[in-house]
Motif scaffolding. Structure first.
Motif, PDB file in Angstrom:
ATOM      1  N   ARG A  37     -27.051 -45.324 -60.457  1.00  0.00           N
ATOM      2  CA  ARG A  37     -26.809 -43.912 -60.748  1.00  0.00           C
ATOM      3  C   ARG A  37     -25.331 -43.672 -60.988  1.00  0.00           C
ATOM      4  NH1 ARG A  37     -29.098 -39.385 -56.920  1.00  0.00           N
ATOM      5  NH2 ARG A  37     -28.024 -38.206 -58.539  1.00  0.00           N
ATOM      6  N   HIS A  38     -25.047 -42.687 -61.834  1.00  0.00           N
ATOM      7  CA  HIS A  38     -23.688 -42.216 -62.065  1.00  0.00           C
ATOM      8  C   HIS A  38     -23.513 -40.857 -61.397  1.00  0.00           C
ATOM      9  CE1 HIS A  38     -23.637 -44.725 -65.944  1.00  0.00           C
ATOM     10  NE2 HIS A  38     -22.793 -45.288 -65.114  1.00  0.00           N
ATOM     11  N   TYR A  39     -22.298 -40.546 -60.996  1.00  0.00           N
ATOM     12  CA  TYR A  39     -21.965 -39.219 -60.477  1.00  0.00           C
ATOM     13  C   TYR A  39     -20.674 -38.748 -61.153  1.00  0.00           C
ATOM     14  CZ  TYR A  39     -25.133 -40.286 -56.547  1.00  0.00           C
ATOM     15  OH  TYR A  39     -26.208 -40.616 -55.766  1.00  0.00           O
ATOM     16  N   LYS A  40     -20.669 -37.499 -61.583  1.00  0.00           N
ATOM     17  CA  LYS A  40     -19.419 -36.861 -61.992  1.00  0.00           C
ATOM     18  C   LYS A  40     -18.874 -36.097 -60.785  1.00  0.00           C
ATOM     19  CE  LYS A  40     -20.767 -36.143 -66.840  1.00  0.00           C
ATOM     20  NZ  LYS A  40     -20.988 -35.117 -67.894  1.00  0.00           N
ATOM     21  N   ILE A  41     -17.626 -36.360 -60.419  1.00  0.00           N
ATOM     22  CA  ILE A  41     -17.048 -35.715 -59.253  1.00  0.00           C
ATOM     23  C   ILE A  41     -16.859 -34.226 -59.537  1.00  0.00           C
ATOM     24  CG2 ILE A  41     -15.081 -35.669 -57.692  1.00  0.00           C
ATOM     25  CD1 ILE A  41     -16.941 -38.141 -57.496  1.00  0.00           C
ATOM     26  N   LYS A  42     -17.395 -33.384 -58.639  1.00  0.00           N
ATOM     27  CA  LYS A  42     -17.359 -31.930 -58.824  1.00  0.00           C
ATOM     28  C   LYS A  42     -16.286 -31.244 -57.976  1.00  0.00           C
ATOM     29  CE  LYS A  42     -22.338 -31.764 -59.798  1.00  0.00           C
ATOM     30  NZ  LYS A  42     -23.654 -31.205 -59.368  1.00  0.00           N
ATOM     31  N   ASN A  43     -15.669 -31.982 -57.077  1.00  0.00           N
ATOM     32  CA  ASN A  43     -14.666 -31.402 -56.182  1.00  0.00           C
ATOM     33  C   ASN A  43     -13.550 -30.738 -56.995  1.00  0.00           C
ATOM     34  OD1 ASN A  43     -12.549 -30.949 -54.326  1.00  0.00           O
ATOM     35  ND2 ASN A  43     -13.259 -32.648 -53.033  1.00  0.00           N
ATOM     36  N   PRO A  44     -13.325 -29.433 -56.841  1.00  0.00           N
ATOM     37  CA  PRO A  44     -12.323 -28.739 -57.669  1.00  0.00           C
ATOM     38  C   PRO A  44     -10.896 -29.194 -57.399  1.00  0.00           C
ATOM     39  CG  PRO A  44     -13.155 -27.289 -55.938  1.00  0.00           C
ATOM     40  CD  PRO A  44     -14.009 -28.510 -55.910  1.00  0.00           C
ATOM     41  N   THR A  45     -10.652 -29.821 -56.250  1.00  0.00           N
ATOM     42  CA  THR A  45      -9.285 -30.282 -55.960  1.00  0.00           C
ATOM     43  C   THR A  45      -8.960 -31.594 -56.674  1.00  0.00           C
ATOM     44  OG1 THR A  45      -9.950 -31.530 -53.989  1.00  0.00           O
ATOM     45  CG2 THR A  45      -9.427 -29.194 -53.695  1.00  0.00           C
ATOM     46  N   VAL A  46      -9.994 -32.294 -57.180  1.00  0.00           N
ATOM     47  CA  VAL A  46      -9.772 -33.546 -57.906  1.00  0.00           C
ATOM     48  C   VAL A  46      -9.592 -33.203 -59.375  1.00  0.00           C
ATOM     49  CG1 VAL A  46     -10.703 -35.810 -58.503  1.00  0.00           C
ATOM     50  CG2 VAL A  46     -11.121 -34.846 -56.233  1.00  0.00           C
ATOM     51  N   THR A  47      -8.374 -33.157 -59.815  1.00  0.00           N
ATOM     52  CA  THR A  47      -8.043 -32.776 -61.190  1.00  0.00           C
ATOM     53  C   THR A  47      -7.036 -33.764 -61.755  1.00  0.00           C
ATOM     54  OG1 THR A  47      -6.277 -31.324 -60.406  1.00  0.00           O
ATOM     55  CG2 THR A  47      -8.456 -30.323 -60.747  1.00  0.00           C
ATOM     56  N   SER A  48      -6.725 -33.591 -63.033  1.00  0.00           N
ATOM     57  CA  SER A  48      -5.741 -34.463 -63.667  1.00  0.00           C
ATOM     58  C   SER A  48      -4.403 -34.340 -62.941  1.00  0.00           C
ATOM     59  CB  SER A  48      -5.583 -34.077 -65.138  1.00  0.00           C
ATOM     60  OG  SER A  48      -4.650 -34.922 -65.770  1.00  0.00           O
ATOM     61  N   GLY A  49      -3.890 -35.485 -62.486  1.00  0.00           N
ATOM     62  CA  GLY A  49      -2.641 -35.506 -61.749  1.00  0.00           C
ATOM     63  C   GLY A  49      -2.820 -35.442 -60.246  1.00  0.00           C
ATOM     64  N   HIS A  50      -4.066 -35.214 -59.774  1.00  0.00           N
ATOM     65  CA  HIS A  50      -4.308 -35.135 -58.323  1.00  0.00           C
ATOM     66  C   HIS A  50      -5.639 -35.817 -58.018  1.00  0.00           C
ATOM     67  CE1 HIS A  50      -5.565 -33.468 -54.428  1.00  0.00           C
ATOM     68  NE2 HIS A  50      -4.263 -33.403 -54.180  1.00  0.00           N
ATOM     69  N   SER A  51      -5.573 -37.029 -57.496  1.00  0.00           N
ATOM     70  CA  SER A  51      -6.778 -37.774 -57.145  1.00  0.00           C
ATOM     71  C   SER A  51      -6.981 -37.758 -55.632  1.00  0.00           C
ATOM     72  CB  SER A  51      -6.670 -39.224 -57.631  1.00  0.00           C
ATOM     73  OG  SER A  51      -5.584 -39.880 -56.994  1.00  0.00           O
ATOM     74  N   ASP A  52      -8.237 -37.943 -55.213  1.00  0.00           N
ATOM     75  CA  ASP A  52      -8.561 -37.998 -53.787  1.00  0.00           C
ATOM     76  C   ASP A  52      -9.827 -38.834 -53.635  1.00  0.00           C
ATOM     77  OD1 ASP A  52      -9.187 -37.665 -51.131  1.00  0.00           O
ATOM     78  OD2 ASP A  52      -8.642 -35.543 -51.080  1.00  0.00           O
ATOM     79  N   ASP A  53      -9.651 -40.162 -53.524  1.00  0.00           N
ATOM     80  CA  ASP A  53     -10.799 -41.061 -53.416  1.00  0.00           C
ATOM     81  C   ASP A  53     -11.599 -40.806 -52.147  1.00  0.00           C
ATOM     82  OD1 ASP A  53      -9.959 -42.119 -55.762  1.00  0.00           O
ATOM     83  OD2 ASP A  53      -9.469 -44.111 -54.994  1.00  0.00           O
ATOM     84  N   PHE A  54     -10.903 -40.415 -51.057  1.00  0.00           N
ATOM     85  CA  PHE A  54     -11.618 -40.161 -49.804  1.00  0.00           C
ATOM     86  C   PHE A  54     -12.614 -39.011 -49.982  1.00  0.00           C
ATOM     87  CE2 PHE A  54      -7.659 -41.691 -47.242  1.00  0.00           C
ATOM     88  CZ  PHE A  54      -7.849 -42.965 -47.760  1.00  0.00           C
ATOM     89  N   ALA A  55     -12.129 -37.888 -50.528  1.00  0.00           N
ATOM     90  CA  ALA A  55     -12.991 -36.726 -50.727  1.00  0.00           C
ATOM     91  C   ALA A  55     -14.081 -37.028 -51.756  1.00  0.00           C
ATOM     92  CB  ALA A  55     -12.145 -35.533 -51.176  1.00  0.00           C
ATOM     93  N   SER A  56     -13.755 -37.808 -52.778  1.00  0.00           N
ATOM     94  CA  SER A  56     -14.736 -38.130 -53.817  1.00  0.00           C
ATOM     95  C   SER A  56     -15.880 -38.964 -53.257  1.00  0.00           C
ATOM     96  CB  SER A  56     -14.051 -38.878 -54.966  1.00  0.00           C
ATOM     97  OG  SER A  56     -13.074 -38.075 -55.589  1.00  0.00           O
ATOM     98  N   LEU A  57     -15.549 -39.965 -52.451  1.00  0.00           N
ATOM     99  CA  LEU A  57     -16.594 -40.788 -51.839  1.00  0.00           C
ATOM    100  C   LEU A  57     -17.443 -39.967 -50.878  1.00  0.00           C
ATOM    101  CD1 LEU A  57     -14.654 -44.112 -51.186  1.00  0.00           C
ATOM    102  CD2 LEU A  57     -16.735 -43.881 -52.542  1.00  0.00           C
ATOM    103  N   ALA A  58     -16.814 -39.097 -50.109  1.00  0.00           N
ATOM    104  CA  ALA A  58     -17.567 -38.242 -49.190  1.00  0.00           C
ATOM    105  C   ALA A  58     -18.537 -37.353 -49.960  1.00  0.00           C
ATOM    106  CB  ALA A  58     -16.600 -37.398 -48.362  1.00  0.00           C
TER     107      ALA A  58
END
Length: 633
Positions: free
Chosen positions: A445-466
């Motif tokens: 399966r694929h997922y598109k990350i929906k977290n609004p804080t994850v944007t161009s120039g600001h990544s957050d792998d911890f929040a994305s995995l959660a």
């Protein structure tokens, strides 16, 4: 057909098995009509255990509950668990056969014979849905557009590549996936190897005729094709068109040399036949299907299935799967089988209708046909030996992994997760699944990350995995009654690509959902291939070359590959759409249709207004707008 979807069910309390409620069983059997169709057997958890078909539903379903009926141990165990029987009536046996196959693919019932999609054998795909069809080899038989056709699976990939390479030399076919030049064909055109598809120097109709000749090779109709070409050569010579006659002569010579490489002479060349046999151990059944045309072996196909069913049922399932998408000319008039099939009469009837002449299924006991089955079975045994070696390595890796992370049993289903992005932009995640140590791509399966804080120039792998883990297991948290452990969709082990930080973020969200007690989670750090457990500050003491660690690395690498591929696709689609966004009247849906039709921006730029107007959803007015955008002068 009266229905093509599963009947809607209302929630009910857990019922007793039908064998323990004779009155309810008798009443249910009376309700089943004596017509062709499909039946579905459910257990107390409302899961589909088995899907079958019959030309007379009532007789077939009743046979499971007759005391005089001898059932295998496995089927008898299933019958003792059946609490409900549903049925779908069809108009014909052919519809029942097709519906059963579709439902088995959709629901994967535990007691059905399931063919393994382990990418062991390659297929040839011809994209008939395209204006200029492509021919390529693939191990991923995706159910794409209905018109596209897959041939195989072939057991000898080296021979298959040789056949395809020689076919491209014999017939003028497109040699490159993309044009080398914008305004002229490449050297392949001058050499006569390509008809100039990139510049449309050949009409789609004429190119289809050429590809149809190549398809005849993969249909086992090489001799029929030689006969057709020989007649065309004579006509060209009689018309004094010696150049055309010479070209056809060279094609015939090439086909004869091709046949010499791929055929083995066999006696009795009066009819076309397929011969099928299997070899099995406790876990696997390797099936070989030999295609014999005009007394010669023209194809050898291979299939792998679980060995829990009767041999005849396995052969029946393979034949139904194989012939479901076969053209009528590919169906032989005789099928020689190693074991009697449980529904041989029904399958023969369906194939006879599609073939337009009688198709017989025989299980020989002596003479030439029995010798043929022995040869097919011998080849199946060699394939089984190869499968056993692979299985032994997988079992060793799974046992080692279970010991490393302290699992109570060998893990059946393992899931791996990874994140991919470029500094936060187009952030996506992947979920890959290994079943018994092998990739099971049907569950990816694929997922598109929906977290609004994850944007161009600001990544957050911890929040994305959660976020991904929360979305994956949300349904189990929302419904405490939903069965978890024992459910085929529930993983025995979850692997997170990363170190202690990534693992901690996943553990936190699982604790919030009250699932941490039932789910085993680990992480694998890239730098030193270290395995971390929840709550542990130090990694486990392992060696990089341990079989269990290598298995986790394969899972991690596959999760990474799958995530990166999806990320690149998203980024590419965004870049392509950014240009099309500037065209008035061309919304997102029409952009997708336009790109699906032309495949690339370059082709759209080169298209005429008339060609653009022929694309789905694009009328003459919008076609002119698109053309004007790329040709402002």
């Amino acid at each position: 057909m009266t229905s093509d979807t599963l009947p809607e069910k209302t929630p009910v309390t857990k019922a007793l098995p039908l064998v323990k409620e004779p009155e309810r069983l008798a009443q249910r059997l009376k309700e089943i009509p004596a017509e062709p169709g499909v039946y579905l057997m459910r257990d107390a958890s409302d899961r589909i255990m088995y899907i079958g078909k019959s030309r007379k539903l009532r007789s077939r379903v009743r046979s499971y509950f007759r005391e005089s009926q001898k059932l295998s141990d496995r089927i008898a165990m299933m019958v003792r668990q059946v609490t409900e029987i549903e049925f779908i009536v069809t108009d014909t046996e052919t519809e029942a056969l097709a519906l059963e196959a579709n439902l088995i693919k959709q629901h994967q019932p535990y007691f059905n014979v399931l063919l393994k999609d382990d990418k062991k054998y390659p297929y040839v795909c011809i994209t008939w849905s395209e204006e200029y069809p492509r021919i390529f080899i693939t191990r991923n038989r995706r159910q794409g557009k209905k018109e596209d056709k897959f041939y195989g699976p072939y057991t000898d990939s080296r021979l298959l590549r040789t056949i395809l390479r020689l076919s491209k030399r014999i017939f003028a076919l497109r040699q490159r996936p993309q044009p080398l030049f914008k305004d002229r064909p490449c050297l392949n055109y001058d050499l006569g190897r390509c008809p100039g598809v990139c510049q449309q120097l050949i009409t789609p109709e004429e190119y289809h005729k050429t590809v149809q000749k190549v398809a005849m090779v993969f249909q086992g109709r090489t001799q029929e094709l030689i006969d057709i070409l020989t007649e065309q050569m004579h006509k060209s010579a009689e018309a004094l068109n010696f150049e055309s006659a010479a070209r056809i002569r060279d094609q015939i010579t090439g086909l004869k040399s091709l046949g010499a490489e791929q055929k083995v002479s066999l006696p009795d060349d009066t009819i076309s036949r397929d011969a099928i046999a299997l070899a099995a151990d406790e876990n696997h059944a390797c099936v070989q299907l030999f295609q014999i045309r005009a007394g010669q072996l023209v194809g050898r196909l291979g299939f792998v299935a679980d060995a829990h069913a009767e041999p005849g049922a396995i052969l029946q399932r393979v034949l139904e799967e194989h012939y479901q998408t076969a053209d009528s000319v590919e169906i032989p008039i005789e099928i020689v089988v190693q074991h009697e099939l449980p529904d041989a009469e029904m399958l023969a009837s369906v194939l006879s209708d599609r073939k337009g002449r009688k198709v017989t299924i025989v299980a020989p006991q002596r003479a030439v046909k029995a010798e043929l089955i022995e040869m097919v079975e011998r080849n199946a045994e060699y394939e089984l030996q190869r499968t056993q070696k692979l299985s032994d390595r997988n079992t060793q890796a799974l046992e080692d992994l279970a010991a490393i992370v302290d699992l109570p049993d060998i893990p059946h289903r393992i899931e791996g997760y990874d994140i991919s992005h470029i500094q936060g932009s187009n952030a996506v995640a992947s979920q890959v699944v290994f079943i018994d140590g092998l990739p099971a791509k049907q569950y990816y399966r694929h997922y598109k990350i929906k977290n609004p804080t994850v944007t161009s120039g600001h990544s957050d792998d911890f929040a994305s995995l959660a976020e991904v883990i929360q979305r994956r297991f949300r349904k189990y948290a929302e419904d405490p009654q939903l069965q978890r452990i024992g459910n085929p969709d529930w993983p025995d082990l979850v692997m997170i690509d990363g170190g202690k930080g990534q693992l901690s973020s996943v553990v936190a969200v699982l604790q919030e959902m009250n699932l941490m007690e039932e789910l085993r989670v680990v992480s694998l750090a890239k730098q030193r291939e270290e395995i971390f457990l929840p709550g542990e500050s130090q990694p486990l003491s392992t060696e990089a070359e341990q079989p269990g660690v290598q298995l986790l690395r394969r899972l991690r690498d596959e999760a990474h590959r799958f995530a990166v591929t999806f990320h690149r696709q998203q980024r590419s689609d965004k870049l392509r759409r950014s240009r099309l966004d500037e065209i008035p009247g061309l919304g997102y849906h029409r952009q997708k249709q336009l790109l699906a039709h032309f495949r690339s921006i370059d082709y759209i730029r080169q298209a005429t207004p008339e060609q653009l107007a022929n694309a789905p959803g694009i009328g003459p007015h919008l076609a002119q707008e698109i053309y004007n955008y790329f040709h402002p002068s």
